[in-house]
Design an enzyme around this catalytic site. Structure first.
Site, PDB file in Angstrom:
ATOM      1  N   HIS A 203      35.596 107.432  29.635  1.00 50.87           N
ATOM      2  CA  HIS A 203      35.385 106.571  29.291  1.00 50.87           C
ATOM      3  C   HIS A 203      35.345 105.204  29.992  1.00 50.87           C
ATOM      4  O   HIS A 203      35.266 104.225  29.801  1.00 50.87           O
ATOM      5  CB  HIS A 203      36.655 105.766  28.372  1.00 50.87           C
ATOM      6  CG  HIS A 203      37.668 105.614  28.643  1.00 50.87           C
ATOM      7  ND1 HIS A 203      38.776 106.203  28.634  1.00 50.87           N
ATOM      8  CD2 HIS A 203      37.943 103.907  28.850  1.00 50.87           C
ATOM      9  CE1 HIS A 203      39.046 105.674  29.592  1.00 50.87           C
ATOM     10  NE2 HIS A 203      39.294 104.215  29.635  1.00 50.87           N
TER      11      HIS A 203
HETATM   12  C1  UD1 Z   1      39.927  99.207  27.475  1.00 51.32           C
HETATM   13  C2  UD1 Z   1      40.888  99.033  29.913  1.00 51.32           C
HETATM   14  C3  UD1 Z   1      40.743  99.948  30.720  1.00 51.32           C
HETATM   15  C4  UD1 Z   1      42.073 101.085  29.535  1.00 51.32           C
HETATM   16  C5  UD1 Z   1      40.879 101.378  28.467  1.00 51.32           C
HETATM   17  C6  UD1 Z   1      41.736 102.081  27.010  1.00 51.32           C
HETATM   18  C7  UD1 Z   1      40.639  96.570  30.632  1.00 51.32           C
HETATM   19  C8  UD1 Z   1      39.977  96.192  31.846  1.00 51.32           C
HETATM   20  N1  UD1 Z   1      40.268  97.562  31.045  1.00 51.32           N
HETATM   21  O1  UD1 Z   1      38.382  99.277  28.561  1.00 51.32           O
HETATM   22  O2  UD1 Z   1      41.620  99.847  31.655  1.00 51.32           O
HETATM   23  O3  UD1 Z   1      41.593 102.136  30.366  1.00 51.32           O
HETATM   24  O4  UD1 Z   1      40.821  99.570  27.318  1.00 51.32           O
HETATM   25  O5  UD1 Z   1      40.943 102.220  26.386  1.00 51.32           O
HETATM   26  O6  UD1 Z   1      41.168  95.787  30.635  1.00 51.32           O
HETATM   27  N2  UD1 Z   1      36.113  98.687  20.823  1.00 51.32           N
HETATM   28  C9  UD1 Z   1      35.781  98.976  19.357  1.00 51.32           C
HETATM   29  N3  UD1 Z   1      37.226  99.315  19.115  1.00 51.32           N
HETATM   30  C10 UD1 Z   1      38.310  98.558  19.913  1.00 51.32           C
HETATM   31  C11 UD1 Z   1      38.120  98.490  20.612  1.00 51.32           C
HETATM   32  C12 UD1 Z   1      37.451  97.969  21.584  1.00 51.32           C
HETATM   33  O7  UD1 Z   1      35.301  99.585  19.083  1.00 51.32           O
HETATM   34  O8  UD1 Z   1      39.594  98.559  19.215  1.00 51.32           O
HETATM   35  C13 UD1 Z   1      34.830  99.103  21.555  1.00 51.32           C
HETATM   36  C14 UD1 Z   1      34.264  97.398  22.117  1.00 51.32           C
HETATM   37  O9  UD1 Z   1      32.868  98.009  21.717  1.00 51.32           O
HETATM   38  C15 UD1 Z   1      34.408  96.846  23.209  1.00 51.32           C
HETATM   39  C16 UD1 Z   1      34.217  98.383  24.161  1.00 51.32           C
HETATM   40  O10 UD1 Z   1      35.129  99.318  22.730  1.00 51.32           O
HETATM   41  O11 UD1 Z   1      33.359  96.373  24.232  1.00 51.32           O
HETATM   42  C17 UD1 Z   1      34.847  98.220  25.402  1.00 51.32           C
HETATM   43  O12 UD1 Z   1      36.733  97.474  25.513  1.00 51.32           O
HETATM   44  P1  UD1 Z   1      37.098  96.696  26.056  1.00 51.32           P
HETATM   45  O13 UD1 Z   1      38.935  96.965  26.125  1.00 51.32           O
HETATM   46  O14 UD1 Z   1      36.639  95.717  26.720  1.00 51.32           O
HETATM   47  O15 UD1 Z   1      37.226  97.873  27.256  1.00 51.32           O
HETATM   48  P2  UD1 Z   1      37.663  99.482  27.468  1.00 51.32           P
HETATM   49  O16 UD1 Z   1      36.408 100.026  28.364  1.00 51.32           O
HETATM   50  O17 UD1 Z   1      38.398  99.317  25.879  1.00 51.32           O
END
Ligand code: UD1
Length: 355
Positions: A203
Site C-alpha cells: 500500500h
Molecule cells: C497510512 C499511514 C501509513 C500506514 C497506513 C496503514 C501516514 C502518512 N500514512 O497510510 O504509514 O502504513 O496508513 O494503513 O499516516 N482510505 C479509506 N478508508 C480508510 C482510510 C483510508 O478508504 O479508513 C483511503 C482514502 O482514499 C485515503 C487513502 O486510503 O485517501 C489513504 O489513506 P491515508 O490515511 O491518507 O494514508 P494510508 O495510505 O492509509
C-alpha cells in the site's frame, strides 16, 4: 497518573492495546483519542474489537485528505481536547500523520510526550512516515524504543540518554495475545486456502501510486500465482490505484482489507509474505515466516539481521526469490520481543511521572 493515548491509523491499534491493558492493570487513568485518520470498519473499529479493547473516548473524525490538510485538521481538533484533559503524558504511537500532529500540539501546550516505537529510521525522506518519525522523536520527552539499533540512532541524533528507554516491541505483545483467537477464526480455510499461500499486502505510495510500478507488480504477482495460492487483502489506496489503471491480477485472490485476527491466521500459515508494511516485517520475524519486503530500505533492520526479512527493491526479483525462501527451524526472538513491552512502557512512564 493520567495518560492520553492518541491513535488514528490501522497500524497504531495493535501498539495501543498492550499499553492500555498494562495501564488498566496498574490502575492508571487513561483517555483514548482516535483522530479518525482511518475510519472504515475494517481499518478501525474492527481492530478495536479484534484486539479486545474498548472504543475510543473521543473521535476527531478528520478523515482522508492531503498530508497538510489531514495533519492540520488533527492539530486543530486535538488542541482543545489536550488543553481540557491536561494528562501527565500524551502517548503517541508509530509514524503516521496522527502521531506527528499530536506530538506537535502537546509539545506546544507544555504536555509531555512519550513516543512508542521511537528511533526507527529508513533514512528515506521520500516516505511521509520518515518525516513523521523525525519530528515526533525530536519533540518527544520520552523515547520508548523497540530495538537497540533505535537507541543508538537516537543517541547519534543527540537525544539525551535519560530520555531514551528500551522497552521492546509492543506489536509482538499483541501478536502473542491474539494468536489463539486468530487460529480460532478459521479464516484461511473459510476462503479456500488449504495449503500455505503467499500472502501479499502492498500500500505504500512508492509501490502503488506509480502506474508503471503497480503494473509490474500486478504482472509479477500473477506469475507467482501460477505456482502457488496468492492471497492479497488490498488497502483502499491500492484497490483504487488498481482500478484507476484498469488492472485485474489474474489468478490472485483479492480480498477487501481483513481484520487483525484474520490477517494473523493468514500470516501464521503462509508460505511467505510479500509486503511493504512495517508491522508485517516484525510479525513475520516473530512467527518465523519468510518475508520479502518490496522496498529499497527498512526502518526495522533487526527484522533482517535477526529475523526472516529480506529487502526486494525490484518487484521482478520476487519470482526467483520466492523459490529460495527458507523457514527457520524456530522463530527468531530479538531482545524485548517477549510479550511484555506494554508493562515496561507503563513502568517507564510511572517512574518519570513527576520528573
Ligand atoms: C497510512 C499511514 C501509513 C500506514 C497506513 C496503514 C501516514 C502518512 N500514512 O497510510 O504509514 O502504513 O496508513 O494503513 O499516516 N482510505 C479509506 N478508508 C480508510 C482510510 C483510508 O478508504 O479508513 C483511503 C482514502 O482514499 C485515503 C487513502 O486510503 O485517501 C489513504 O489513506 P491515508 O490515511 O491518507 O494514508 P494510508 O495510505 O492509509
Amino acid at each position: 497518573m493520567k495518560l492520553l493515548h492518541v491513535v488514528g491509523a490501522r497500524p497504531n491499534f495493535p501498539k495501543l492495546a498492550p499499553v492500555l491493558r498494562a495501564a488498566r492493570a496498574a490502575g492508571v487513568t487513561q483517555v483514548v483519542v482516535h483522530t479518525g485518520q482511518h475510519y472504515d470498519e475494517a481499518m478501525s473499529e474492527g481492530f478495536f474489537r479484534d484486539l479486545g479493547i474498548t472504543a475510543p473516548d473521543v473521535n476527531l473524525g478528520v478523515g482522508s485528505d492531503t498530508h497538510a490538510v489531514q495533519t492540520a485538521r488533527i492539530m486543530e481538533r486535538i488542541e482543545p481536547v489536550l488543553a481540557a484533559q491536561r494528562p501527565d503524558w500524551v502517548v503517541v504511537y508509530g509514524d503516521v500523520n496522527s502521531t506527528m500532529a499530536a506530538a506537535i500540539v502537546a509539545s506546544k501546550l507544555g504536555i509531555r510526550v512519550a513516543h512508542v516505537e521511537a528511533g526507527l529510521r529508513s533514512f528515506d525522506r521520500t516516505m511521509p512516515e520518515e518525516i513523521n518519525r523525525l519530528v515526533t522523536d525530536r519533540l518527544a520527552n520520552l523515547l520508548l524504543t523497540p530495538s537497540r539499533d533505535a537507541d543508538a540512532q537516537l543517541r547519534a541524533e543527540g537525544e539525551p540518554d535519560e530520555e531514551i528507554e528500551f522497552v521492546g516491541n509492543v506489536m509482538i505483545d499483541s501478536l502473542f495475545f491474539a494468536l489463539p483467537a486468530a487460529r480460532a477464526t478459521g479464516f484461511r480455510k473459510s476462503i479456500g486456502v488449504n495449503g500455505s499461500a503467499v500472502v501479499v499486502t502492498l500500500h505504500r505510495p512508492s509501490n502503488v501510486d506509480d502506474p508503471v510500478r503497480i503494473r509490474t507488480i500486478a504482472a509479477v504477482l500473477s506469475e507467482i500465482a501460477k505456482d502457488r495460492d496468492v492471497v492479497f487483502p488490498a488497502h483502499p489506496r491500492t484497490r483504487r490505484r488498481l482500478e484507476d489503471a484498469g488492472l485485474k491480477i489474474d489468478r490472485v485472490q483479492m480480498l477487501e482489507p481483513v481484520g487483525y485476527l484474520q490477517m494473523l491466521d493468514l500470516v501464521e500459515h503462509a508460505f511467505a509474505v510479500v509486503t511493504d508494511s512495517g508491522g508485517l516485517q516484525e510479525e513475520t520475524t516473530a512467527l518465523g515466516i519468510p518475508c520479502l519486503t518490496v522496498r529499497p530500505n527498512t526502518e526495522r533492520p533487526i527484522t533482517i539481521t535477526e529475523g526472516t526479512n529480506r529487502l526486494v527493491p525490484e518487484p521482478e526479483e520476487l519470482v526467483s526469490l520466492l523459490r529460495e525462501v527458507v523457514r527457520p527451524a524456530t522463530p527468531p526472538r530479538p531482545e524485548g520481543w517477549d510479550g511484555h513491552a506494554g508493562e515496561r512502557i507503563i513502568a517507564a512512564l510511572t517512574r518519570r511521572r513527576s520528573v
